[in-house]
Motif scaffolding. Sequence first.
Motif, PDB file in Angstrom:
ATOM      1  N   HIS A   9      -4.527  -7.019   8.896  1.00  0.00           N
ATOM      2  CA  HIS A   9      -5.506  -7.390   9.315  1.00  0.00           C
ATOM      3  C   HIS A   9      -5.685  -6.280  10.262  1.00  0.00           C
ATOM      4  N   GLU A  10      -6.959  -5.280  10.068  1.00  0.00           N
ATOM      5  CA  GLU A  10      -7.349  -3.810  11.321  1.00  0.00           C
ATOM      6  C   GLU A  10      -8.253  -4.074  11.844  1.00  0.00           C
ATOM      7  N   GLU A  11      -8.973  -5.711  11.595  1.00  0.00           N
ATOM      8  CA  GLU A  11      -9.976  -6.822  12.914  1.00  0.00           C
ATOM      9  C   GLU A  11      -8.573  -6.915  14.245  1.00  0.00           C
ATOM     10  N   LYS A  12      -7.340  -7.085  13.350  1.00  0.00           N
ATOM     11  CA  LYS A  12      -6.741  -7.721  13.970  1.00  0.00           C
ATOM     12  C   LYS A  12      -5.886  -6.523  15.628  1.00  0.00           C
ATOM     13  N   GLY A  13      -6.165  -4.969  14.880  1.00  0.00           N
ATOM     14  CA  GLY A  13      -5.644  -4.376  15.840  1.00  0.00           C
ATOM     15  C   GLY A  13      -4.474  -3.562  14.603  1.00  0.00           C
ATOM     16  N   ASN A  14      -3.565  -4.255  13.648  1.00  0.00           N
ATOM     17  CA  ASN A  14      -3.312  -3.847  12.594  1.00  0.00           C
ATOM     18  C   ASN A  14      -3.158  -3.230  11.039  1.00  0.00           C
ATOM     19  N   PRO A  15      -2.187  -1.868  11.049  1.00  0.00           N
ATOM     20  CA  PRO A  15      -2.795  -1.007  10.199  1.00  0.00           C
ATOM     21  C   PRO A  15      -2.537  -1.884   8.696  1.00  0.00           C
ATOM     22  N   GLN A  16      -3.348  -0.949   7.845  1.00  0.00           N
ATOM     23  CA  GLN A  16      -3.447  -1.481   6.680  1.00  0.00           C
ATOM     24  C   GLN A  16      -2.032  -1.555   6.005  1.00  0.00           C
ATOM     25  N   VAL A  17      -1.975  -2.895   5.219  1.00  0.00           N
ATOM     26  CA  VAL A  17      -0.750  -2.236   4.654  1.00  0.00           C
ATOM     27  C   VAL A  17      -0.864  -1.162   3.200  1.00  0.00           C
ATOM     28  N   ASN A  18      -0.242  -0.651   2.782  1.00  0.00           N
ATOM     29  CA  ASN A  18       0.064   0.754   2.120  1.00  0.00           C
ATOM     30  C   ASN A  18       0.321   0.084   0.165  1.00  0.00           C
ATOM     31  N   ASN A  19       0.179  -1.458   0.161  1.00  0.00           N
ATOM     32  CA  ASN A  19       0.644  -1.837  -1.409  1.00  0.00           C
ATOM     33  C   ASN A  19       0.285  -0.486  -2.350  1.00  0.00           C
ATOM     34  N   LEU A  20      -1.313   0.077  -2.616  1.00  0.00           N
ATOM     35  CA  LEU A  20      -0.747   0.816  -4.045  1.00  0.00           C
ATOM     36  C   LEU A  20       0.052   1.775  -3.695  1.00  0.00           C
ATOM     37  N   LEU A  21       0.745   2.560  -2.243  1.00  0.00           N
ATOM     38  CA  LEU A  21       1.856   3.724  -2.470  1.00  0.00           C
ATOM     39  C   LEU A  21       2.625   2.436  -2.466  1.00  0.00           C
ATOM     40  N   PHE A  22       3.446   1.277  -2.445  1.00  0.00           N
ATOM     41  CA  PHE A  22       4.494   0.903  -2.581  1.00  0.00           C
ATOM     42  C   PHE A  22       4.753   0.803  -4.370  1.00  0.00           C
ATOM     43  N   MET A  23       3.602   0.328  -5.112  1.00  0.00           N
ATOM     44  CA  MET A  23       2.980   0.278  -6.519  1.00  0.00           C
ATOM     45  C   MET A  23       3.613   1.599  -7.309  1.00  0.00           C
ATOM     46  N   GLN A  24       3.287   2.802  -6.695  1.00  0.00           N
ATOM     47  CA  GLN A  24       3.447   4.023  -7.023  1.00  0.00           C
ATOM     48  C   GLN A  24       4.982   4.558  -7.378  1.00  0.00           C
ATOM     49  N   LEU A  25       5.303   3.533  -5.561  1.00  0.00           N
ATOM     50  CA  LEU A  25       6.902   4.219  -5.385  1.00  0.00           C
ATOM     51  C   LEU A  25       8.327   3.683  -6.156  1.00  0.00           C
ATOM     52  N   LEU A  26       7.763   2.537  -6.305  1.00  0.00           N
ATOM     53  CA  LEU A  26       8.598   1.409  -7.368  1.00  0.00           C
ATOM     54  C   LEU A  26       8.274   1.504  -8.846  1.00  0.00           C
ATOM     55  N   ASN A  27       7.260   1.934  -9.139  1.00  0.00           N
ATOM     56  CA  ASN A  27       6.967   1.561 -10.438  1.00  0.00           C
ATOM     57  C   ASN A  27       7.887   2.092 -12.080  1.00  0.00           C
ATOM     58  N   GLY A  28       8.571   1.027 -12.307  1.00  0.00           N
ATOM     59  CA  GLY A  28       9.950   1.538 -12.726  1.00  0.00           C
ATOM     60  C   GLY A  28      10.884   1.105 -12.422  1.00  0.00           C
ATOM     61  N   GLU A  29      10.875   0.578 -11.699  1.00  0.00           N
ATOM     62  CA  GLU A  29      12.698  -0.143 -10.346  1.00  0.00           C
ATOM     63  C   GLU A  29      12.872  -1.054 -11.487  1.00  0.00           C
TER      64      GLU A  29
END
Length: 146
Positions: free
Chosen positions: A39-59
């Motif tokens: 939650h960026e509105e609370k000062g936390n960076p966005q979680v990069n879910n797309l990158l997780f999915m790309q890197l772990l695709n096919g695991e």
Amino acid sequence: MAAEIYNQRSIESAIESLSLPISQPEKTLFVCNGCCCGHEEKGNPQVNNLLFMQLLNGEKNLTIEQPYCLGPCREANVIKVNVKDKIQGNLRNTGNSASNNNPNNAGKNFWFRRINTEQDVKDVAAFVKNPNSISSNLREKQMWFR
């Protein structure tokens, strides 16, 4: 009756001699998606879910879950990884640096805090793929709970 015992022993002996993998690791990656993490509105960076999915695709044998809140919120973004033995259902002590630092690690999850950069996500994905290896960056972000 002796023939039944002999047959049972033969079966047990044959099963023991098989070199087939009896169990395979089952991994679960929990990516916090709750009250604070991402939650960026609370000062936390966005979680990069797309990158997780790309890197772990096919695991193989991997489940990715996004629970509402893993806590501890002050350490956002929080990630939890566990590696289980499918048949026994026990968490596996993988013999890596993450587990060797804590002698009581059998049966616990691997927790990581402040997974906020692209490199952090890449390090978590590498750890999920090979729990026997942990980067120095990720080791610094590991959390311990008693």
